[in-house]
Design a protein around this motif. Structure first.
Motif, PDB file in Angstrom:
ATOM      1  N   ARG B  94       0.873  -1.267   0.091  1.00 34.95           N
ATOM      2  CA  ARG B  94       0.194  -0.014  -0.095  1.00 34.95           C
ATOM      3  C   ARG B  94       0.820   1.143  -0.098  1.00 34.95           C
ATOM      4  O   ARG B  94       1.930   1.362   0.530  1.00 34.95           O
ATOM      5  N   GLY B  95       0.444   2.134  -0.385  1.00 38.06           N
ATOM      6  CA  GLY B  95       1.045   3.524  -0.527  1.00 38.06           C
ATOM      7  C   GLY B  95       1.875   3.845  -1.666  1.00 38.06           C
ATOM      8  O   GLY B  95       1.612   3.489  -2.782  1.00 38.06           O
ATOM      9  N   THR B  96       2.920   4.555  -1.553  1.00 36.54           N
ATOM     10  CA  THR B  96       3.733   4.894  -2.685  1.00 36.54           C
ATOM     11  C   THR B  96       5.262   4.122  -2.405  1.00 36.54           C
ATOM     12  O   THR B  96       5.844   3.891  -1.344  1.00 36.54           O
ATOM     13  N   ASN B  97       5.593   3.740  -3.680  1.00 37.10           N
ATOM     14  CA  ASN B  97       6.849   3.019  -3.960  1.00 37.10           C
ATOM     15  C   ASN B  97       7.964   4.040  -3.698  1.00 37.10           C
ATOM     16  O   ASN B  97       8.161   4.969  -4.722  1.00 37.10           O
ATOM     17  N   PRO B  98       8.909   3.709  -2.660  1.00 37.00           N
ATOM     18  CA  PRO B  98      10.116   4.666  -2.615  1.00 37.00           C
ATOM     19  C   PRO B  98      10.954   4.442  -3.870  1.00 37.00           C
ATOM     20  O   PRO B  98      11.782   5.396  -4.074  1.00 37.00           O
ATOM     21  N   LEU B  99      10.878   3.621  -4.319  1.00 39.08           N
ATOM     22  CA  LEU B  99      11.888   3.502  -5.823  1.00 39.08           C
ATOM     23  C   LEU B  99      11.328   3.415  -7.244  1.00 39.08           C
ATOM     24  O   LEU B  99      12.078   3.427  -8.049  1.00 39.08           O
ATOM     25  N   ALA B 100       9.828   3.438  -7.040  1.00 41.26           N
ATOM     26  CA  ALA B 100       9.234   3.607  -8.446  1.00 41.26           C
ATOM     27  C   ALA B 100       9.628   2.433  -9.523  1.00 41.26           C
ATOM     28  O   ALA B 100       9.352   2.282 -10.587  1.00 41.26           O
ATOM     29  N   THR B 101      10.053   1.102  -8.958  1.00 36.63           N
ATOM     30  CA  THR B 101      10.555  -0.012  -9.877  1.00 36.63           C
ATOM     31  C   THR B 101      10.303  -1.224  -8.495  1.00 36.63           C
ATOM     32  O   THR B 101      10.307  -0.980  -7.504  1.00 36.63           O
ATOM     33  N   PRO B 102      10.137  -2.360  -9.044  1.00 40.04           N
ATOM     34  CA  PRO B 102      10.147  -3.678  -8.099  1.00 40.04           C
ATOM     35  C   PRO B 102      11.453  -3.471  -7.364  1.00 40.04           C
ATOM     36  O   PRO B 102      12.410  -3.219  -7.788  1.00 40.04           O
ATOM     37  N   TRP B 103      11.577  -4.053  -6.199  1.00 36.12           N
ATOM     38  CA  TRP B 103      12.654  -3.946  -5.135  1.00 36.12           C
ATOM     39  C   TRP B 103      13.744  -4.864  -5.544  1.00 36.12           C
ATOM     40  O   TRP B 103      13.321  -6.012  -5.610  1.00 36.12           O
ATOM     41  N   PRO B 104      15.037  -4.243  -5.266  1.00 31.62           N
ATOM     42  CA  PRO B 104      15.989  -5.288  -5.469  1.00 31.62           C
ATOM     43  C   PRO B 104      16.105  -6.085  -4.489  1.00 31.62           C
ATOM     44  O   PRO B 104      15.725  -5.747  -3.167  1.00 31.62           O
ATOM     45  N   THR B 105      17.079  -7.000  -4.441  1.00 33.97           N
ATOM     46  CA  THR B 105      17.197  -7.795  -3.190  1.00 33.97           C
ATOM     47  C   THR B 105      18.393  -7.254  -2.308  1.00 33.97           C
ATOM     48  O   THR B 105      18.985  -6.018  -3.023  1.00 33.97           O
ATOM     49  N   GLY B 106      18.669  -7.854  -0.997  1.00 34.49           N
ATOM     50  CA  GLY B 106      19.789  -7.085  -0.459  1.00 34.49           C
ATOM     51  C   GLY B 106      19.773  -5.858   0.155  1.00 34.49           C
ATOM     52  O   GLY B 106      18.501  -5.331   0.386  1.00 34.49           O
ATOM     53  N   PRO B 107      20.629  -5.189   0.527  1.00 38.71           N
ATOM     54  CA  PRO B 107      20.332  -3.802   1.255  1.00 38.71           C
ATOM     55  C   PRO B 107      19.631  -2.818   0.737  1.00 38.71           C
ATOM     56  O   PRO B 107      18.814  -2.139   1.398  1.00 38.71           O
ATOM     57  N   ALA B 108      19.805  -2.629  -0.746  1.00 36.36           N
ATOM     58  CA  ALA B 108      18.688  -1.717  -1.287  1.00 36.36           C
ATOM     59  C   ALA B 108      17.470  -2.041  -1.173  1.00 36.36           C
ATOM     60  O   ALA B 108      16.463  -1.231  -0.919  1.00 36.36           O
ATOM     61  N   GLY B 109      16.927  -3.303  -1.215  1.00 38.59           N
ATOM     62  CA  GLY B 109      15.688  -3.699  -0.803  1.00 38.59           C
ATOM     63  C   GLY B 109      15.145  -3.610   0.673  1.00 38.59           C
ATOM     64  O   GLY B 109      14.246  -3.012   0.847  1.00 38.59           O
ATOM     65  N   HIS B 110      16.218  -3.799   1.363  1.00 41.08           N
ATOM     66  CA  HIS B 110      15.857  -3.451   2.830  1.00 41.08           C
ATOM     67  C   HIS B 110      15.666  -2.097   3.105  1.00 41.08           C
ATOM     68  O   HIS B 110      14.774  -1.646   4.001  1.00 41.08           O
ATOM     69  N   GLN B 111      16.545  -1.252   2.544  1.00 41.98           N
ATOM     70  CA  GLN B 111      16.664   0.282   2.798  1.00 41.98           C
ATOM     71  C   GLN B 111      15.063   0.786   2.173  1.00 41.98           C
ATOM     72  O   GLN B 111      14.321   1.632   2.952  1.00 41.98           O
ATOM     73  N   ALA B 112      14.642   0.183   1.137  1.00 37.16           N
ATOM     74  CA  ALA B 112      13.527   0.671   0.681  1.00 37.16           C
ATOM     75  C   ALA B 112      11.992   0.138   1.493  1.00 37.16           C
ATOM     76  O   ALA B 112      11.414   0.938   1.532  1.00 37.16           O
ATOM     77  N   PHE B 113      12.334  -1.084   1.880  1.00 33.80           N
ATOM     78  CA  PHE B 113      11.054  -1.523   2.836  1.00 33.80           C
ATOM     79  C   PHE B 113      11.047  -0.592   3.964  1.00 33.80           C
ATOM     80  O   PHE B 113      10.269  -0.224   4.603  1.00 33.80           O
ATOM     81  N   ALA B 114      12.457  -0.062   4.611  1.00 31.83           N
ATOM     82  CA  ALA B 114      12.527   0.787   5.820  1.00 31.83           C
ATOM     83  C   ALA B 114      11.877   2.185   5.633  1.00 31.83           C
ATOM     84  O   ALA B 114      11.070   2.623   6.565  1.00 31.83           O
ATOM     85  N   GLN B 115      12.172   2.661   4.367  1.00 35.02           N
ATOM     86  CA  GLN B 115      11.675   3.774   3.962  1.00 35.02           C
ATOM     87  C   GLN B 115      10.032   3.740   3.834  1.00 35.02           C
ATOM     88  O   GLN B 115       9.396   4.699   4.557  1.00 35.02           O
ATOM     89  N   TRP B 116       9.813   2.711   3.300  1.00 34.54           N
ATOM     90  CA  TRP B 116       8.189   2.395   3.064  1.00 34.54           C
ATOM     91  C   TRP B 116       7.610   2.368   4.557  1.00 34.54           C
ATOM     92  O   TRP B 116       6.432   2.779   4.737  1.00 34.54           O
ATOM     93  N   GLN B 117       8.177   1.568   5.476  1.00 34.71           N
ATOM     94  CA  GLN B 117       7.574   1.351   6.824  1.00 34.71           C
ATOM     95  C   GLN B 117       7.434   2.639   7.760  1.00 34.71           C
ATOM     96  O   GLN B 117       6.627   2.900   8.356  1.00 34.71           O
ATOM     97  N   ARG B 118       8.456   3.427   7.584  1.00 30.01           N
ATOM     98  CA  ARG B 118       8.334   4.639   8.013  1.00 30.01           C
ATOM     99  C   ARG B 118       7.227   5.535   7.690  1.00 30.01           C
ATOM    100  O   ARG B 118       6.585   6.007   8.629  1.00 30.01           O
TER     101      ARG B 118
END
Lengths: 193, 312
Positions: B94-118
């Motif tokens: 739900r909401g807005t995708n911080p990356l505007a693409t499907p999420w990559p694996t690894g730290p970049a994906g984790h960072q996207a998740f953390a930003q989205w969760q905030r």
């Protein structure tokens, strides 16, 4: 023993609750409209849950034991009577099932399930009878409409019209209503009086 | 068997082969009287198979295995008849995708998740359609790929696929892994965005198969032949529009009341990264390898059951 009745059909839920309340040893609760089944179980902590299988949110309850995190303090499991396969088949066939909340599994779930099966059967029968009555009414309306059109087209009496449809039905081994529907289709329904 | 063959399924795009086989008279051509039972929940499918109110069902492999093993209280004698579909599951948030693409694996994906969760301001509530589903296994793998623990990093909820649309709109859930065409419908309505799915987590995985009970064993070959023809029809690009329109009809008119635009999109690999691929093949042990491994890791099955795989 606390029993939670989870049935989206409010009439049936009330009837089942009333039936069960005849037993003073039971504390009977219902899932309020709009509340998720799992939330109701979490809130009321019942010993037994009787669930209408039409409820799509049954999946949440069904799978609770597989959760590695404690979604509920007390685990829940589908009630299964291995010695009474017919009871189980009947219950599932008629659309009711029961879950035990397992902290202290109650021994006397079977009578509850039997009571629910009896009530669901009664409701199913009543619904069947209602459907049949509605079908008969609709057929009668169709036949009356066709008769009126026939009387108008053929300058016939009601009795002559009825006998014409009955003869056609007998000749083709079909119901009078089916013959009437064909007659109305063959002529313009809008012309029907 | 004196009654019609009762086949259970849910309102999903990948139920299409069974719907097509009935609506196009393929069951009848192969001498099968079939009754389709559109079920409101996966539990109804499992119970129907266990307690003989269904003779066959469109189901995902984990639930089929758990039902056959009697993990829901009563073992059912089942066998996989054939595959029906591969892939098609979507991971929608739900909401807005911080990356505007499907999420990559690894730290970049984790960072996207953390930003989205905030942005959410709470531990994400993510839904799957049943606990014993490929969806849960895919969600778990996705979370692991971005370094999020499924037990502590999210709140897992179980919800019927069709209910996820309103749950996203009401903010009752923050996303989930769902089958076709409900994830695509959520994206088309602007309720969520796609972060991944079948093709990014387990490409080409077996999603739906048809299982039959002993009662239907005598009709297995004819059933397979009818479904093979239905799958061929479903695979032809020229039929996509007709399939989507047919599935959009209400059940009393032969459909499944699916959203037509989203269903059409899930049939076309050009319009969605997570298309459904209809396939009628023998179920192989390779199809079950990753599934049984994950089920074993989750403690659902033991080593002997893992080794037995679909033979169960």
């Amino acid at each position: 023993m606390t029993v939670l009745v989870a049935d989206g059909n409010t009439r049936r839920a009330r009837a089942l609750s009333d039936d069960l309340r005849a037993d003073p040893s039971l504390h009977v609760l219902s899932v309020p409209a709009g509340m998720a089944l799992i939330d109701a179980v979490r809130q009321h902590q019942p010993d037994v849950v009787l669930v209408d299988m039409g409820r799509a949110d049954r999946d949440a309850l069904d799978s609770i034991r597989a959760l590695s995190q404690p979604a509920l303090e007390r685990p829940v499991a589908l009630f299964v009577d291995r010695d009474d396969v017919q009871l189980m088949e009947t219950a599932f066939d008629i659309g009711i099932c029961s879950y035990n909340v397992l902290d202290a599994p109650p021994d006397d779930v079977k009578p509850l399930l039997r009571a629910a099966i009896a009530l669901y059967s009664r409701f199913q029968r009543t619904r069947g009878e209602l459907t049949e009555a509605q079908r008969k009414l609709a057929e009668q309306k169709l036949v009356d409409q066709a008769k009126r059109l026939f009387m108008k087209n053929e300058n016939a009496t009601e009795d002559q019209a009825y006998r014409w449809f009955r003869r056609r039905a007998m000749q083709s081994a079909r119901r009078i209503a089916a013959v009437a529907a064909d007659y109305l289709s063959a002529h313009d329904r809008n012309d029907a009086p | 068997m004196t009654h019609a063959l009762r086949i259970g399924l849910l309102r999903l795009t990948d139920s299409a082969p069974v719907i097509i086989a009935r609506n196009h008279g393929l069951f009848a051509q192969h001498g099968i009287a079939a009754e389709i039972v559109v079920s409101p929940s996966w539990s109804n499918i499992a119970d129907g198979l266990a307690w003989r109110t269904l003779d066959a069902a469109v189901i995902f492999p984990p639930l089929a295995m758990m039902t056959a093993l009697g993990r829901r209280g009563h073992a059912a004698s089942l066998r996989p008849l054939c595959t029906l579909s591969r892939g098609g599951n979507t991971l929608v948030l739900r909401g807005t995708n911080p990356l505007a693409t499907p999420w990559p694996t690894g730290p970049a994906g984790h960072q996207a998740f953390a930003q989205w969760q905030r942005g959410l301001g709470r531990r994400p509530r993510l839904a799957v359609v049943h606990m014993y589903s490929t969806h849960l296994l895919i969600l778990r793998r996705f979370l692991r790929m971005i370094g999020v623990d499924m037990d502590s990093g999210i709140e897992l909820v179980v919800m019927p696929p069709a209910d996820m649309i309103s749950a996203l709109a009401d903010r009752a859930i923050d996303g989930g892994c769902v089958g076709p065409s409900w994830g695509t419908e959520a994206c088309l309505r602007g309720l969520g965005f796609l972060v991944g799915g079948s093709s990014t987590i387990v490409p080409g995985h077996l999603e739906k198969l048809l299982v039959v009970s002993d009662a239907a064993a005598g009709q297995a070959d004819r059933l397979k032949a009818a479904l093979g023809e239905a799958v061929s029809y479903c695979r032809a690009p020229a039929n996509r529009h007709a399939i989507a329109q047919g599935l959009a009809l209400p059940p009393e008119e032969g459909g499944l009341a699916l959203p037509a635009r989203a269903t059409f999109a899930t049939l076309d690999e050009k319009t969605t990264p997570e298309p459904v691929t209809f396939v009628a093949e023998e179920v192989t042990e390779a199809d079950f390898d990753w599934i049984t491994q994950d089920m074993f890791d989750l403690g659902w099955i033991d080593e002997s059951e893992r080794e037995a795989g679909p033979k169960r």
